[in-house]
Motif scaffolding. Structure first.
Motif, PDB file in Angstrom:
ATOM      1  N   PRO A  23       0.780  -1.246   0.000  1.00  0.00           N
ATOM      2  CA  PRO A  23       0.000   0.000   0.000  1.00  0.00           C
ATOM      3  C   PRO A  23       0.809   1.291   0.000  1.00  0.00           C
ATOM      4  CG  PRO A  23      -0.276  -1.199   2.071  1.00  0.00           C
ATOM      5  CD  PRO A  23       0.551  -2.055   1.178  1.00  0.00           C
ATOM      6  N   GLY A  24       2.067   1.262   0.336  1.00  0.00           N
ATOM      7  CA  GLY A  24       2.859   2.485   0.369  1.00  0.00           C
ATOM      8  C   GLY A  24       3.411   2.900  -0.984  1.00  0.00           C
ATOM      9  N   ILE A  25       3.129   2.151  -2.018  1.00  0.00           N
ATOM     10  CA  ILE A  25       3.685   2.443  -3.340  1.00  0.00           C
ATOM     11  C   ILE A  25       2.743   3.351  -4.119  1.00  0.00           C
ATOM     12  CG2 ILE A  25       4.366   1.432  -5.548  1.00  0.00           C
ATOM     13  CD1 ILE A  25       5.347  -0.974  -3.987  1.00  0.00           C
ATOM     14  N   ASP A  26       3.308   4.432  -4.628  1.00  0.00           N
ATOM     15  CA  ASP A  26       2.547   5.410  -5.392  1.00  0.00           C
ATOM     16  C   ASP A  26       2.219   4.874  -6.785  1.00  0.00           C
ATOM     17  OD1 ASP A  26       1.595   8.253  -5.517  1.00  0.00           O
ATOM     18  OD2 ASP A  26       2.968   8.252  -7.234  1.00  0.00           O
ATOM     19  N   ALA A  27       1.110   5.310  -7.336  1.00  0.00           N
ATOM     20  CA  ALA A  27       0.687   4.858  -8.665  1.00  0.00           C
ATOM     21  C   ALA A  27       1.696   5.220  -9.743  1.00  0.00           C
ATOM     22  CB  ALA A  27      -0.680   5.442  -9.004  1.00  0.00           C
ATOM     23  N   SER A  28       2.450   6.294  -9.537  1.00  0.00           N
ATOM     24  CA  SER A  28       3.415   6.733 -10.543  1.00  0.00           C
ATOM     25  C   SER A  28       4.839   6.257 -10.237  1.00  0.00           C
ATOM     26  CB  SER A  28       3.382   8.248 -10.667  1.00  0.00           C
ATOM     27  OG  SER A  28       3.747   8.835  -9.435  1.00  0.00           O
ATOM     28  N   ASP A  29       4.978   5.264  -9.397  1.00  0.00           N
ATOM     29  CA  ASP A  29       6.282   4.715  -9.045  1.00  0.00           C
ATOM     30  C   ASP A  29       7.013   4.237 -10.305  1.00  0.00           C
ATOM     31  OD1 ASP A  29       7.686   3.494  -6.339  1.00  0.00           O
ATOM     32  OD2 ASP A  29       8.083   2.265  -8.117  1.00  0.00           O
ATOM     33  N   SER A  30       8.316   4.390 -10.337  1.00  0.00           N
ATOM     34  CA  SER A  30       9.104   4.031 -11.524  1.00  0.00           C
ATOM     35  C   SER A  30       9.089   2.540 -11.821  1.00  0.00           C
ATOM     36  CB  SER A  30      10.548   4.508 -11.361  1.00  0.00           C
ATOM     37  OG  SER A  30      11.164   3.842 -10.279  1.00  0.00           O
ATOM     38  N   ARG A  31       8.716   1.730 -10.848  1.00  0.00           N
ATOM     39  CA  ARG A  31       8.641   0.285 -11.091  1.00  0.00           C
ATOM     40  C   ARG A  31       7.593  -0.058 -12.141  1.00  0.00           C
ATOM     41  NH1 ARG A  31       9.400  -1.140  -4.791  1.00  0.00           N
ATOM     42  NH2 ARG A  31       8.610   0.964  -4.684  1.00  0.00           N
ATOM     43  N   ARG A  32       6.588   0.785 -12.289  1.00  0.00           N
ATOM     44  CA  ARG A  32       5.558   0.554 -13.309  1.00  0.00           C
ATOM     45  C   ARG A  32       6.181   0.544 -14.708  1.00  0.00           C
ATOM     46  NH1 ARG A  32      -0.260   0.924 -14.183  1.00  0.00           N
ATOM     47  NH2 ARG A  32      -0.390   0.429 -16.382  1.00  0.00           N
TER      48      ARG A  32
END
Length: 69
Positions: A23-32
């Motif tokens: 849950p702490g991961i932002d939708a725009s995280d670079s992992r996407r």
């Protein structure tokens, strides 16, 4: 090579599951972006099923360390 629609669907599925379990991961995280590139580069003819590709993507996300992003 896997078709683009399958890759996008699989990436969306894997990303949604990953974010739901982290849950702490932002939708725009670079992992996407890394996930999408990984799935596009699979080049595995036998992996054309969206669910199988999503599972590969999810496994890839779990292998990434947060300092790689």
């Amino acid at each position: 090579m896997v078709d683009e629609v399958t890759v996008r669907t699989a990436a969306e599925t894997a990303w949604s599951i990953f974010r739901a379990t982290h849950p702490g991961i932002d939708a725009s995280d670079s992992r996407r972006c890394l996930l999408e590139r990984h799935l596009q580069g699979t080049g595995r003819e036998q992996v054309s099923d969206t669910e199988d590709l999503a599972a590969l993507g999810l496994a890839y996300l779990h292998r990434l360390s947060s300092d790689e992003c």
